[in-house]
Design a protein around this motif. Structure first.
Motif, mmCIF file in Angstrom:
data_model
loop_
_atom_site.group_PDB
_atom_site.id
_atom_site.type_symbol
_atom_site.label_atom_id
_atom_site.label_comp_id
_atom_site.label_asym_id
_atom_site.label_seq_id
_atom_site.Cartn_x
_atom_site.Cartn_y
_atom_site.Cartn_z
ATOM 1 N N PHE A 81 44.199 44.723 7.236
ATOM 2 C CA PHE A 81 45.506 44.988 7.833
ATOM 3 C C PHE A 81 45.468 44.558 9.291
ATOM 4 O O PHE A 81 44.686 45.082 10.080
ATOM 5 C CB PHE A 81 45.824 46.477 7.689
ATOM 6 N N PHE A 82 46.323 43.595 9.660
ATOM 7 C CA PHE A 82 46.409 43.069 11.012
ATOM 8 C C PHE A 82 47.772 43.416 11.601
ATOM 9 O O PHE A 82 48.806 43.135 10.982
ATOM 10 C CB PHE A 82 46.227 41.547 11.006
ATOM 11 N N THR A 83 47.777 44.000 12.794
ATOM 12 C CA THR A 83 49.030 44.409 13.420
ATOM 13 C C THR A 83 49.014 44.033 14.898
ATOM 14 O O THR A 83 47.968 44.109 15.559
ATOM 15 C CB THR A 83 49.273 45.928 13.244
ATOM 16 N N LEU A 91 49.963 49.875 22.608
ATOM 17 C CA LEU A 91 48.935 49.510 21.647
ATOM 18 C C LEU A 91 47.672 50.352 21.798
ATOM 19 O O LEU A 91 46.996 50.664 20.807
ATOM 20 C CB LEU A 91 48.577 48.030 21.793
ATOM 21 N N GLN A 92 47.349 50.735 23.023
ATOM 22 C CA GLN A 92 46.139 51.525 23.254
ATOM 23 C C GLN A 92 46.145 52.837 22.476
ATOM 24 O O GLN A 92 45.095 53.319 22.057
ATOM 25 C CB GLN A 92 45.968 51.788 24.749
ATOM 26 N N LYS A 93 47.332 53.404 22.270
ATOM 27 C CA LYS A 93 47.428 54.641 21.489
ATOM 28 C C LYS A 93 46.963 54.406 20.055
ATOM 29 O O LYS A 93 46.190 55.182 19.504
ATOM 30 C CB LYS A 93 48.870 55.159 21.490
ATOM 31 N N ALA A 94 47.462 53.325 19.482
ATOM 32 C CA ALA A 94 47.082 53.002 18.107
ATOM 33 C C ALA A 94 45.620 52.582 18.014
ATOM 34 O O ALA A 94 44.892 53.025 17.119
ATOM 35 C CB ALA A 94 47.980 51.891 17.563
ATOM 36 N N SER A 95 45.195 51.733 18.945
ATOM 37 C CA SER A 95 43.823 51.228 18.917
ATOM 38 C C SER A 95 42.807 52.362 19.019
ATOM 39 O O SER A 95 41.791 52.373 18.313
ATOM 40 C CB SER A 95 43.601 50.231 20.054
ATOM 41 N N THR A 110 43.957 45.831 15.385
ATOM 42 C CA THR A 110 45.110 45.858 16.283
ATOM 43 C C THR A 110 44.924 44.796 17.358
ATOM 44 O O THR A 110 43.844 44.666 17.928
ATOM 45 C CB THR A 110 45.268 47.242 16.943
ATOM 46 N N GLU A 111 45.990 44.053 17.633
ATOM 47 C CA GLU A 111 45.922 42.977 18.609
ATOM 48 C C GLU A 111 47.032 43.124 19.646
ATOM 49 O O GLU A 111 48.188 43.345 19.293
ATOM 50 C CB GLU A 111 46.073 41.614 17.920
ATOM 51 N N CYS A 112 46.667 42.996 20.939
ATOM 52 C CA CYS A 112 47.674 42.970 22.002
ATOM 53 C C CYS A 112 48.120 41.517 22.147
ATOM 54 O O CYS A 112 47.523 40.736 22.891
ATOM 55 C CB CYS A 112 47.095 43.496 23.314
#
Length: 217
Positions: A81-83, A91-95, A110-112
């Motif tokens: 899964f790539f998001t 994004l930092q919250k998810a990462s 997870t990618e910024c």
């Protein structure tokens, strides 16, 4: 038909486990989140692309949790899964969450990154999705151009879902919706209208529009 849909939803809800990161303040209503979870679970995807991670508490955790559930059921052992999300603070919250929970760490990336380079970078190394979810920025041209990149690469049977299907309150699907509706290569499987007073917009099934399409040609 409406009664049948409610019966199916009730049966489905008995199986659904509310993910830990699920945030009622985040994007997507509860019914939309459960629908997305169901669509991913039914597809049993090998590769999922998501545009628009946000803080990870809306669609992202639904997709990840559906894959985790499939793995626990003996499916999708190699699924990935790539998001992507261009806002680093969000994004930092998810990462942080996914990197510190072993049940997700092995398959969630997870990618910024902005959507177009994110898509192109993965395609260029041979990673092609069979489930795609769009909930990106309010830029109609971007949604359409990103979709066109993907549609020429994915195989028949690929599922595409998008949020904010009702274009009266959001412009992100203003160009993509008519393109999909007129496209003979894609078939609409299910949608939540997003129109007030029209199914499924009832108290327990509120939505701003969520659509699921399948590539058929």
């Amino acid at each position: 038909m409406r009664v049948r849909i409610k019966e199916l939803s009730k049966k489905y809800n008995q199986k659904y486990n509310h993910p830990h990161l699920d945030d009622p303040e985040g994007q997507m209503y509860d019914f939309e989140r459960r629908k997305l979870w169901q669509w991913v679970h039914d597809k049993k995807p090998s590769v999922v692309f998501e545009i628009g991670t946000g803080g990870g508490g809306g669609s992202t955790i639904q997709i990840a949790h559906a894959i985790k559930t499939l793995r626990e059921e003996g499916h999708c052992a190699a699924s990935r899964f790539f998001t992507c999300e261009p806002d680093m603070q969000e994004l930092q919250k998810a990462s942080k969450y996914f990197s510190t929970h072993p049940e997700y760490k092995g398959f969630v990336t997870t990618e910024c990154e902005c959507s177009t380079p994110f898509i192109n970078d993965l395609i260029n190394v041979g990673i092609i999705p069979d489930f795609i979810f769009f909930d990106g920025p309010e830029i109609a041209e971007l949604s359409l151009s990103d979709f066109k990149i993907l549609e020429h690469k994915v195989k028949i049977g690929t599922m595409f879902a998008t949020h904010d299907w009702d274009t009266t309150n959001s412009v992100k699907n203003l160009l993509l919706r008519p393109y999909l509706e007129a496209n003979e290569n894609w078939k609409q499987v299910e949608y939540l209208s997003g129109i007030s007073g029209e199914w499924p917009n009832e108290t327990e099934t509120q939505s701003v529009g969520l659509a699921l399409y399948q590539k058929t040609k």
